[in-house]
Design an enzyme around this catalytic site. Structure first.
Site, short mmCIF file in Angstrom:
data_model
loop_
_atom_site.label_atom_id
_atom_site.label_comp_id
_atom_site.label_asym_id
_atom_site.label_seq_id
_atom_site.Cartn_x
_atom_site.Cartn_y
_atom_site.Cartn_z
N ASN A 81 -11.55 5.76 -2.47
CA ASN A 81 -12.00 5.17 -1.20
C ASN A 81 -12.40 6.27 -0.22
O ASN A 81 -11.90 7.39 -0.30
CB ASN A 81 -10.85 4.42 -0.53
N GLU A 102 3.12 7.68 -1.96
CA GLU A 102 2.65 9.06 -1.89
C GLU A 102 1.35 9.04 -2.68
O GLU A 102 1.32 8.58 -3.82
CB GLU A 102 3.66 10.01 -2.52
N THR A 126 9.15 7.27 -4.04
CA THR A 126 8.46 6.19 -3.32
C THR A 126 7.69 5.27 -4.28
O THR A 126 7.84 4.04 -4.22
CB THR A 126 7.50 6.79 -2.27
N PHE A 157 0.83 -1.21 0.00
CA PHE A 157 0.00 0.00 0.00
C PHE A 157 0.86 1.26 0.00
O PHE A 157 0.36 2.33 -0.36
CB PHE A 157 -0.85 0.06 1.28
N ALA A 158 2.11 1.16 0.49
CA ALA A 158 2.91 2.38 0.72
C ALA A 158 3.03 3.18 -0.56
O ALA A 158 3.40 2.66 -1.61
CB ALA A 158 4.29 1.99 1.23
N THR A 161 -4.46 2.29 -8.46
CA THR A 161 -5.59 3.21 -8.58
C THR A 161 -6.19 3.20 -9.98
O THR A 161 -5.49 2.91 -10.96
CB THR A 161 -5.10 4.64 -8.24
N ASP A 162 -7.46 3.60 -10.07
CA ASP A 162 -8.10 3.74 -11.39
C ASP A 162 -7.57 4.97 -12.14
O ASP A 162 -7.80 5.12 -13.33
CB ASP A 162 -9.63 3.83 -11.25
N GLU A 163 -6.83 5.85 -11.40
CA GLU A 163 -6.38 7.10 -12.04
C GLU A 163 -5.35 6.85 -13.14
O GLU A 163 -5.10 7.72 -13.96
CB GLU A 163 -5.85 8.07 -10.98
N SER A 172 3.11 8.21 -11.65
CA SER A 172 4.04 7.41 -10.84
C SER A 172 3.41 6.06 -10.48
O SER A 172 4.10 5.04 -10.43
CB SER A 172 4.47 8.17 -9.58
N LYS A 173 2.10 6.03 -10.24
CA LYS A 173 1.43 4.75 -9.98
C LYS A 173 1.43 3.89 -11.24
O LYS A 173 1.62 2.67 -11.18
CB LYS A 173 0.00 4.97 -9.49
N TYR A 210 1.00 12.06 -9.70
CA TYR A 210 0.60 10.91 -8.87
C TYR A 210 0.24 9.71 -9.75
O TYR A 210 0.81 8.62 -9.61
CB TYR A 210 -0.58 11.27 -7.97
N SER A 211 -0.70 9.92 -10.68
CA SER A 211 -1.16 8.76 -11.46
C SER A 211 -0.06 8.24 -12.38
O SER A 211 0.03 7.03 -12.63
CB SER A 211 -2.45 9.07 -12.23
P1 NAD Z 1 -2.10 7.17 2.49
O1 NAD Z 1 -1.36 8.32 1.90
O2 NAD Z 1 -3.17 7.42 3.49
O3 NAD Z 1 -1.06 6.15 3.16
C1 NAD Z 1 0.19 5.87 2.60
C2 NAD Z 1 1.05 5.24 3.68
O4 NAD Z 1 2.32 4.91 3.09
C3 NAD Z 1 1.36 6.19 4.85
O5 NAD Z 1 1.19 5.50 6.07
C4 NAD Z 1 2.81 6.58 4.64
O6 NAD Z 1 3.50 6.87 5.85
C5 NAD Z 1 3.36 5.34 3.94
N1 NAD Z 1 4.55 5.63 3.13
C6 NAD Z 1 4.71 6.65 2.24
N2 NAD Z 1 5.93 6.59 1.69
C7 NAD Z 1 6.54 5.49 2.22
C8 NAD Z 1 7.81 4.88 2.02
N3 NAD Z 1 8.70 5.40 1.17
N4 NAD Z 1 8.09 3.75 2.71
C9 NAD Z 1 7.20 3.22 3.58
N5 NAD Z 1 5.99 3.76 3.81
C10 NAD Z 1 5.66 4.88 3.14
O7 NAD Z 1 -2.65 6.37 1.23
P2 NAD Z 1 -3.97 5.48 1.10
O8 NAD Z 1 -5.09 6.36 0.69
O9 NAD Z 1 -4.11 4.61 2.27
O10 NAD Z 1 -3.58 4.61 -0.18
C11 NAD Z 1 -2.90 3.37 -0.03
C12 NAD Z 1 -2.60 2.79 -1.42
O11 NAD Z 1 -3.83 2.62 -2.12
C13 NAD Z 1 -1.74 3.71 -2.28
O12 NAD Z 1 -0.82 2.91 -2.98
C14 NAD Z 1 -2.72 4.37 -3.24
O13 NAD Z 1 -2.12 4.66 -4.48
C15 NAD Z 1 -3.77 3.27 -3.38
N6 NAD Z 1 -5.15 3.75 -3.67
C16 NAD Z 1 -5.72 4.70 -2.87
C17 NAD Z 1 -7.04 5.11 -3.14
C18 NAD Z 1 -7.73 6.13 -2.29
O14 NAD Z 1 -8.84 6.55 -2.64
N7 NAD Z 1 -7.17 6.53 -1.16
C19 NAD Z 1 -7.73 4.55 -4.23
C20 NAD Z 1 -7.10 3.57 -5.00
C21 NAD Z 1 -5.81 3.17 -4.71
P1 TYD Z 2 -9.39 13.76 -3.75
O1 TYD Z 2 -10.04 13.31 -2.47
O2 TYD Z 2 -8.15 14.58 -3.66
O3 TYD Z 2 -9.16 12.43 -4.62
P2 TYD Z 2 -8.70 12.28 -6.18
O4 TYD Z 2 -8.09 13.52 -6.64
O5 TYD Z 2 -7.71 11.15 -6.06
O6 TYD Z 2 -9.93 11.88 -6.93
O7 TYD Z 2 -10.46 14.58 -4.60
C1 TYD Z 2 -11.70 14.02 -4.98
C2 TYD Z 2 -12.39 15.01 -5.89
O8 TYD Z 2 -12.72 16.17 -5.14
C3 TYD Z 2 -11.51 15.50 -7.04
O9 TYD Z 2 -12.33 15.69 -8.20
C4 TYD Z 2 -10.98 16.83 -6.56
C5 TYD Z 2 -12.12 17.35 -5.70
N1 TYD Z 2 -11.73 18.21 -4.57
C6 TYD Z 2 -12.33 19.47 -4.39
O10 TYD Z 2 -13.20 19.88 -5.18
N2 TYD Z 2 -11.94 20.23 -3.34
C7 TYD Z 2 -10.98 19.83 -2.47
O11 TYD Z 2 -10.65 20.59 -1.53
C8 TYD Z 2 -10.39 18.54 -2.64
C9 TYD Z 2 -9.34 18.03 -1.69
C10 TYD Z 2 -10.79 17.75 -3.71
#
Ligand code: NAD
Ligand code: TYD
Length: 355
Positions: A191, A87, A103, A84-85, A135-137, A164-165, A161-162
């Site tokens: 999520n 940015e 990362t 999961f780790a 991610t779907d991004e 790098s993923k 971000y997308s």
């Molecule tokens: P988050 O940013 O809340 O958590 C990321 C965690 O990774 C943090 O605890 C951070 O300390 C750790 N981390 C960052 N760099 C690191 C490194 N170099 N070594 C070790 N640990 C490190 O992210 P999240 O929302 O929980 O997402 C988790 C994963 O799911 C990510 O890979 C993200 O791309 C993917 N994802 C997230 C969503 C979403 O909506 N949040 C959707 C789809 C996929």
């Molecule tokens: P976000 O939670 O940053 O997720 P992602 O960019 O990965 O989809 O943002 C969700 C949506 O909300 C995105 O279209 C951007 C928008 N958004 C705002 O309109 N205002 C805000 O302050 C933030 C953080 C996001």
């Protein structure tokens, strides 16, 4: 496999924390080692209640630290990595992309190399797994009439971000095809739920409502995201680890497409109903349209029929139910989120919203 020994990277972040609790509840005989660098997004306190448990260990460290990874894999006899780790925040990737490459791309590469060597030393056991949570991004942006992303949609990432993923996904895929390393990729939609850092849309809006601060909506507010409750994501990942086919990709989504402005209005209504008292009421008065995000993707939508048809997973929580649970969680965890509103958070907030 009887009992897995998991290394969960990023286990102190939002989804990672939820996944650690999910896994230990559903597989109490398994060993869980969390590796997390504790960046601004990671919070060790999330896992405090597990620290006395014998089958749980927390290690602070970077996925880019090869020596540390090698040690953990061999000492702990790890057979499964749930990666999961990362940015993970698009807005931060626009302001400072460097850490995302380090990362998400270089860190994932380091982890893959270490796991490959470890797996080869054990004579390539077929039940080992490397689950890469993505991610779907990576698929880019949809127009209103486009069909949702499938696993064969071409990659077209638009943010640092997308991109790098996407880079990390390609490496994970290549390790299966080149070395036969048992990797699986999941690409999931947005999520939401407990433990999400308050700079993402839903927690940010909840917390700003509680503080009587403006609710910043980017652009016209008509961007669409497909929202999935984090508990449903965790149950999908569990099924993928246990039943998914190495080399495959599975899209995971909530089938819940909502425009940002509609979602924020739903949150306002819930807050007005559930919060004991609010500084500004009704809270929708706080909605403020602000300058759009650079390169803002218009719409994401996931076709999750592959994981449903092949592995029998489907989401169990509707967006109405999930938002209610989430609002209640933030209302009952004041201390958790207040501790995160640090100087660093305020500095990020200023920089992002006064750009
Ligand atoms: P988050 O940013 O809340 O958590 C990321 C965690 O990774 C943090 O605890 C951070 O300390 C750790 N981390 C960052 N760099 C690191 C490194 N170099 N070594 C070790 N640990 C490190 O992210 P999240 O929302 O929980 O997402 C988790 C994963 O799911 C990510 O890979 C993200 O791309 C993917 N994802 C997230 C969503 C979403 O909506 N949040 C959707 C789809 C996929
Ligand atoms: P976000 O939670 O940053 O997720 P992602 O960019 O990965 O989809 O943002 C969700 C949506 O909300 C995105 O279209 C951007 C928008 N958004 C705002 O309109 N205002 C805000 O302050 C933030 C953080 C996001």
């Amino acid at each position: 496999m009887n009992h897995r020994r998991l290394l969960i990277t990023g286990g102190a972040g939002f989804i990672g924390t939820n996944f650690v609790y999910h896994w230990l509840q559903n597989h109490p005989g398994d060993r869980v080692v969390v590796l997390d660098a504790l960046t601004y997004a990671g919070n060790r306190a999330n896992l405090a209640s597990l620290e006395t448990q014998e089958n749980f260990r927390f290690v602070q460290g970077d996925i880019g630290d090869r020596l540390l990874i090698d040690q953990l894999l061999s000492q702990e006899k790890i057979d499964t990595i749930a990666h999961f780790a990362a940015e993970s925040h698009v807005d931060r990737s626009i302001l400072q992309p460097g850490a995302f490459i380090q990362t998400n791309v270089v860190g994932t590469f380091t982890l893959l190399e270490a796991f490959r060597q470890h797996w080869e030393q054990q004579k390539q056991p077929s039940e080992y797994r490397f689950l890469h949570v993505s991610t779907d991004e990576v698929y880019g942006s949809l127009n209103p009439t486009d069909t949702p992303f499938t696993e064969t949609t071409p990659y077209a990432p638009n943010s640092p971000y997308s991109a790098s993923k996407a880079g990390s996904d390609h490496l994970v895929r290549a390790y299966y095809h080149t070395y036969n390393l048992p990797t699986i990729i999941t690409n999931c939609s947005n999520n939401y739920g407990s433990y999400q850092f308050p700079e993402k849309l839903i927690p940010l809006m909840c917390i700003n409502i509680l503080q009587g601060k403006p609710l910043p909506i980017y652009g016209d507010g008509k961007n669409v995201r497909d929202w999935l409750y984090v508990g449903d994501h965790c149950s999908a990942l569990d099924i993928v680890i246990n039943q998914g086919i190495p080399g495959e990709t599975y899209n995971i989504g909530g089938d819940n497409e909502v425009e940002n402005i509609k979602l924020v209005e739903m949150l306002c209504t819930l807050m007005d109903e559930l919060a004991p008292e609010l500084p500004v009421s009704p809270s929708s008065k706080l909605i403020t349209f602000v300058k759009d995000r650079l390169g803002h993707d218009r719409r994401y939508a996931i076709d999750a029929s592959k994981i449903t048809n092949q592995l029998g997973w489907q989401p169990s929580v509707t967006v109405e139910q999930g938002l209610r649970l989430t609002v209640k969680w933030y209302l009952s965890h004041f201390e958790w989120w207040q501790a995160l509103l640090s100087e660093d958070y305020q500095a990020y907030y200023q920089q992002n919203y006064q750009k």
